[in-house]
Design an enzyme around this catalytic site. Structure first.
Site, PDB file in Angstrom:
ATOM      1  N   ASP A  52       0.761  -1.143   0.127  1.00 50.09           N
ATOM      2  CA  ASP A  52      -0.239   0.329   0.169  1.00 50.09           C
ATOM      3  C   ASP A  52       0.984   0.954  -0.257  1.00 50.09           C
ATOM      4  OD1 ASP A  52      -2.316  -1.318  -0.039  1.00 50.09           O
ATOM      5  OD2 ASP A  52      -1.911  -1.730   2.149  1.00 50.09           O
ATOM      6  N   TYR A  81       7.051  -9.008   8.319  1.00 47.06           N
ATOM      7  CA  TYR A  81       6.914  -7.812   8.482  1.00 47.06           C
ATOM      8  C   TYR A  81       7.005  -6.804   9.344  1.00 47.06           C
ATOM      9  CZ  TYR A  81       4.348  -8.703   3.951  1.00 47.06           C
ATOM     10  OH  TYR A  81       3.824  -8.925   2.440  1.00 47.06           O
ATOM     11  N   ASP A  95      -6.398   1.270   8.146  1.00 47.46           N
ATOM     12  CA  ASP A  95      -5.233   0.913   8.123  1.00 47.46           C
ATOM     13  C   ASP A  95      -5.259   3.054   7.718  1.00 47.46           C
ATOM     14  OD1 ASP A  95      -6.024   2.429   5.280  1.00 47.46           O
ATOM     15  OD2 ASP A  95      -5.496   0.691   4.679  1.00 47.46           O
ATOM     16  N   ARG A 189      -3.286  -5.607   7.802  1.00 46.87           N
ATOM     17  CA  ARG A 189      -4.248  -5.016   8.164  1.00 46.87           C
ATOM     18  C   ARG A 189      -5.454  -5.365   8.896  1.00 46.87           C
ATOM     19  NH1 ARG A 189      -6.751  -1.995   3.081  1.00 46.87           N
ATOM     20  NH2 ARG A 189      -4.870  -2.403   2.318  1.00 46.87           N
TER      21      ARG A 189
END
Length: 262
Positions: A52, A81, A95, A189
């Site tokens: 994103d 991550y 988010d 998310r």
């Protein structure tokens, strides 16, 4: 005497290959693809897994027909991550790009409570793709519909959370930092929202950084700011210096998905 013009760098050296780029925040994955097309002078460029715009970290990019035909091979391995969650606040997109939809008090949340919660959220599970995502529906990404107020419900998909660790928790601001190792197709998310619900206060993702994917590490990636903030010839030189052959990239990706042996 006639001086012949010097051809662009991309025409004098092979541009086809695999490129690791550390995507900066504020740009889309496709904008990085578009930039590579321009710098390398090659139209066929794609990425092995999107990020994103607000997210940073590793993008595995393939340039040229030989490389792009193996994009699926570079998507199979596990991903790593680091992420920061804002507890007590939920947003429409899960988010920071969405609107706040609810706030709840954060009570009784300690690092011990967080670790106990996270310990129950590893292993195989089924995850519903979020409406604001790049997953396609009738040829268009889900966010195309969601931005028009049309929420497309996709069936849950199997994902695997291999490890989930709490790195830091700041009680004053109710911000939690986690490290995740997961399978392809996992939405961090959604995981953030699930963690918030499990803690009883809700949450949304405020930052995300991909540190590894399919055997490739962000530490070895080219700083993406060099591609956007420098002259085109300098950006092309940086790219070509970081080029990885398709054969080497395939070997590393294959090793990353090989089952462990005793």
């Amino acid at each position: 005497m006639t001086v012949e013009p010097v051809p662009p760098l991309a025409e004098t050296q092979p541009a086809s290959g695999v490129f690791l780029v550390d995507k900066p925040a504020g740009c889309s994955s496709f904008s990085v693809v578009r930039r590579l097309r321009r710098l390398l002078g090659i139209k066929k460029v794609g990425h092995a897994g999107t990020l994103d715009p607000f997210a940073t970290g590793l993008l595995v990019l393939c340039a040229g027909r030989e490389a792009t035909r193996h994009i699926a091979d570079f998507m199979e391995g596990e991903k790593r991550y680091t992420a920061r969650l804002q507890l007590g606040v939920e947003t429409s997109t899960q988010d920071p790009e969405g609107e706040v939809t609810s706030t709840r008090p954060v009570e009784g949340v300690t690092m011990d409570a967080i670790r106990a919660c996270l310990s129950t959220m590893t292993g195989e599970q089924r995850q519903v793709p979020p409406p604001f995502s790049a997953l396609k529906h009738k040829g268009k990404p889900l966010y195309h519909y969601a931005r028009k107020g049309i929420m497309i419900n996709k069936p849950p998909r199997p994902v695997h959370i291999y490890s989930l660790e709490a790195l830091d928790y700041v009680a004053e601001s109710c911000q939690l930092e986690i490290a995740v190792t997961c399978s392809r197709g996992t939405y961090i998310r959604v995981l953030a929202a699930d963690i918030g619900n499990a803690l009883g206060c809700g949450a949304h993702l405020t930052s995300l950084r991909r540190t590894a994917s399919s055997g490739f590490e962000v530490a070895e990636a080219l700083d993406g700011r060099l591609l956007f903030g420098s002259a085109e010839d300098t950006g092309a030189q940086s790219l070509l210096a970081a080029r990885m052959s398709v054969e080497e990239a395939l070997a590393r990706a294959a090793k990353a998905v090989m089952p462990a042996t005793n």
